[in-house]
Design an enzyme around this catalytic site. Structure first.
Site, short mmCIF file in Angstrom:
data_model
loop_
_atom_site.label_atom_id
_atom_site.label_comp_id
_atom_site.label_asym_id
_atom_site.label_seq_id
_atom_site.Cartn_x
_atom_site.Cartn_y
_atom_site.Cartn_z
N ALA A 1 3.97 4.19 3.28
CA ALA A 1 3.70 2.81 2.53
C ALA A 1 3.90 1.81 3.47
O ALA A 1 4.56 2.04 4.78
CB ALA A 1 4.56 2.58 1.48
N LYS A 2 3.38 0.61 3.16
CA LYS A 2 3.62 -0.44 3.77
C LYS A 2 3.31 -1.70 3.14
O LYS A 2 2.62 -1.78 2.08
CB LYS A 2 2.58 -0.33 5.09
CG LYS A 2 3.06 -1.21 6.28
CD LYS A 2 4.22 -0.67 7.23
CE LYS A 2 4.80 -1.56 8.35
NZ LYS A 2 5.53 -0.77 9.15
N GLY A 3 3.95 -2.90 3.48
CA GLY A 3 3.70 -4.10 2.69
C GLY A 3 3.27 -5.27 3.43
O GLY A 3 3.80 -5.27 4.99
N VAL B 1 0.82 -1.14 -0.11
CA VAL B 1 0.08 -0.02 0.02
C VAL B 1 0.86 1.26 0.00
O VAL B 1 1.80 1.36 0.78
CB VAL B 1 -1.03 0.11 1.30
CG1 VAL B 1 -1.74 1.36 1.11
CG2 VAL B 1 -1.92 -1.07 1.27
#
Ligand code: NAD
Length: 438
Positions: A115-117, A70
């Site tokens: 952001a992040k995953g 994201v």
């Protein structure tokens, strides 16, 4: 998008993305001159990607995994945020974590968005070869969505420097002939990593707590000397915080991990507990300690509580039982909005995640700069820069809180809301300077 403080059955809504939205909405009501609709723009992720990919397992079978990445905001710079491997990873968790990254980068004032995953998997049931294949395939599926100037991953729960090395290697194979080191941070030291990144989250938290105490955030507790500290979570954030807080004069009375906790009222031998965990895989049962549950650890009488594991640990149903004088959050999202209100009402200050654990992304930023410059700074230089950034961020949040709470007729805010107001103002300012395209 609306926030849902309570779900339809009257239970506290623990969906992390609903919580993030609720926090942002509350903070936005204190931001002056925010154009109508702006908060809606700022709190929605600009891109949410789901990838489903197969891995051939050791037994010859094929398993399909789900991964997310994201990008919440690129207003202040490229997206930045860790990658988590955990069985409970959901798209809403990743969206929440990505939005907290946007606010965190603004509070610590590094030129990144959020952001992040995450990959939904259980690392405890996977061997190293499985994890390497998952990492490589996940990164190759993301393709051009990550990059040194677009979206830059880092470690989070159950990922580490080794995972970052595989990410770098996969991306470098896809982009030969150029300097790809800045595509990911938290790398091993001999592969473009930065001195000080490994302990950055915990050290940043230490600097932030020291500054907050020196500025009288907790009445009668001006320093860490002799302060009794309880820590939930014993990984990168929690275990290193235990060592660093102890070295700074605190007494660590309890620690825990996913299997339970260990308490010793007159102080744990942190190095012995680490050695015990190394040997047995758990902090439980370390010599001279009493075993407690994670729930019990959160309600121990102590000066400082450091939730350093997962989201939603301090909630409406246990916030009244917390007996710490001060909470600082190495973890992301450990305290729910209902718990925040209860703790604020009881006079227990909470140094929020987007400030308290921002040392991690701060040194990630230093690593990115070093990679672009083909340099490696020494440890002392990294620590000094980190301390300056953390102290400046704590001062900015405390000053913002005083400024808001000094206004006539407004409901006073806690430190989380003050930090979010600061962050939203900083991101909104840049969005307006750049202008809404076209
Ligand atoms: P990690 O994988 O190194 O360690 C996680 C720890 O949490 C382990 O000790 C594990 O046993 C424990 N844990 C897992 N489930 C638990 C449970 N139900 N109850 C109690 N303990 C449990 O992860 P980490 O990097 O230390 O991340 C921990 C938190 O810190 C996360 O919220 C993460 O988002 C946050 N954080 C990490 C960084 C970083 O640089 N690593 C930066 C900012 C924030």
């Amino acid at each position: 998008m609306t926030a849902h403080p309570v779900s339809s059955d009257g239970q506290e809504d623990l969906n992390p993305f609903h919580i993030a939205a609720q926090q942002a909405d509350r903070a936005a009501s204190y931001v002056r001159r925010l154009p109508p609709g702006m908060i809606d723009l700022l709190k929605r992720p600009i891109r949410t990607v789901t990838v489903e990919f197969p891995i051939e397992m050791a037994d010859g079978g094929v398993r399909t995994f789900t991964g997310y990445r994201v990008l919440h905001s690129n207003v202040r710079g490229p997206g930045k945020g860790g990658i988590r491997y955990h069985p409970d990873v959901t798209v809403d968790e990743v969206r929440a974590l990505a939005s907290w990254m946007t606010w965190k980068c603004a509070v610590i004032d590094v030129p990144f968005g959020g952001a992040k995953g995450g990959v939904t998997c259980n690392p405890k049931e996977l061997n190293e070869a499985d994890l390497r294949k998952i990492t490589r395939r996940y990164i190759s599926e993301l393709g051009e969505l990550i990059g040194p100037h677009t979206d830059i991953p880092a470690p989070d729960m159950y990922t580490n420097a080794q995972t970052m090395a595989w990410i770098y290697d996969t991306y470098a194979m896809m982009h030969p002939g150029r300097n790809n080191l800045p595509v990911v941070t938290g790398k091993p030291l001999d592969l473009g990593g930065s001195h000080g990144r490994h302990e950055a989250t915990a050290l940043g938290c230490l600097y932030a707590v020291q500054r907050a105490l020196a500025r009288d955030v907790v009445k009668g507790l001006r320093t860490l000397e002799g302060a009794r500290v309880a820590i939930q979570g014993f990984g990168n954030a929690g275990a290193l915080a235990a060592q660093l807080f102890r070295d700074a004069g605190a007494v660590i009375i309890a620690v825990s991990d996913s299997t339970g906790g260990a308490v010793k009222e007159d102080g744990l031998d942190v190095y012995a507990v680490s050695a015990h965990k190394e040997k047995t895989g758990s902090v439980v049962g370390a010599a001279g300690t009493r075993t407690i549950t994670n729930a019990e650890l959160l309600t121990l009488e102590c000066d400082i509580l450091l939730p350093s594991a997962l989201e939603n640990q301090i909630r409406r149903d246990n916030a009244e039982s917390v007996r710490a004088r001060f909470i600082a959050e190495p973890a992301n999202g450990p305290t729910t909005p209902a718990a925040d209100r209860i703790l604020f009402g009881r006079g227990i200050p909470v140094l929020p995640d987007i400030l308290a654990n921002s040392g991690g992304v701060c040194v990630s930023y230093f690593e990115w700069v070093q990679n672009i410059e083909n340099e490696q700074w020494d440890l002392e230089g990294v620590r000094q820069r980190l301390r300056v950034k953390m102290e400046r961020a704590v001062d900015a949040v405390l000053d913002k809180q005083s400024q808001i709470n000094g206004r006539r007729g407004v409901e006073p805010v806690d430190l989380r809301t003050a930090a979010l107001v600061l962050a939203i103002e900083r991101v909104a300012n840049v969005a307006l300077e750049r202008g809404i395209w076209p």
